[in-house]
Design a protein around this motif. Structure first.
Motif, short mmCIF file in Angstrom:
data_model
loop_
_atom_site.label_atom_id
_atom_site.label_comp_id
_atom_site.label_asym_id
_atom_site.label_seq_id
_atom_site.Cartn_x
_atom_site.Cartn_y
_atom_site.Cartn_z
N LYS A 63 0.84 -1.19 0.00
CA LYS A 63 0.00 0.00 0.00
C LYS A 63 0.88 1.25 0.00
O LYS A 63 1.91 1.29 0.65
CB LYS A 63 -0.90 0.02 1.24
N PRO A 64 0.47 2.29 -0.73
CA PRO A 64 1.25 3.52 -0.72
C PRO A 64 1.16 4.22 0.63
O PRO A 64 0.21 4.04 1.39
CB PRO A 64 0.60 4.37 -1.81
N LEU A 65 2.18 5.02 0.93
CA LEU A 65 2.18 5.79 2.17
C LEU A 65 1.11 6.86 2.12
O LEU A 65 0.79 7.38 1.05
CB LEU A 65 3.54 6.47 2.36
N PRO A 66 0.56 7.23 3.26
CA PRO A 66 -0.39 8.35 3.28
C PRO A 66 0.29 9.62 2.76
O PRO A 66 1.51 9.78 2.90
CB PRO A 66 -0.74 8.50 4.76
N ARG A 67 -0.46 10.51 2.18
CA ARG A 67 0.08 11.70 1.56
C ARG A 67 0.91 12.53 2.54
O ARG A 67 1.98 13.02 2.19
CB ARG A 67 -1.05 12.55 0.99
N CYS A 68 0.44 12.68 3.78
CA CYS A 68 1.17 13.49 4.75
C CYS A 68 2.55 12.90 5.04
O CYS A 68 3.53 13.63 5.20
CB CYS A 68 0.37 13.67 6.03
N VAL A 69 2.68 11.57 5.06
CA VAL A 69 3.96 10.93 5.30
C VAL A 69 4.87 11.12 4.09
O VAL A 69 6.05 11.43 4.24
CB VAL A 69 3.78 9.43 5.62
#
Length: 83
Positions: A63-69
């Protein structure tokens, strides 16, 4: 106080009522009751539990990292003082 803790064994957050503190490698870590009980089970049951945790980890790794991370990592990468 936090109502959930992160289980270092299964890599998920659980309600604190389901957690136990375990001393390992000279450190105190949180483990969920499920992982503690799985460690006491037979070898076949432990292997089965380990395979299910490994499958969850493989799924989470894709899964891709959350945008904030992701944005924080870019900021840290470009910050000259960080290096």
């Amino acid at each position: 106080m936090a109502t959930q803790r992160f289980c270092y064994h299964c890599r998920r957050s659980h309600p604190i009522e389901e957690m136990r503190q375990i001393v390992t490698g000279g450190r105190v870590r949180w483990r969920c009751r499920r992982s503690v009980m799985a460690a006491r089970a037979s070898r076949e049951e432990r292997d089965s539990f380990g395979r299910s945790v490994a499958a969850m980890n493989r799924t989470a790794a894709g899964k891709p990292l959350p945008r904030c991370v992701s944005e924080l990592l870019v900021i840290l990468r470009d910050d000259k003082e960080w290096h």
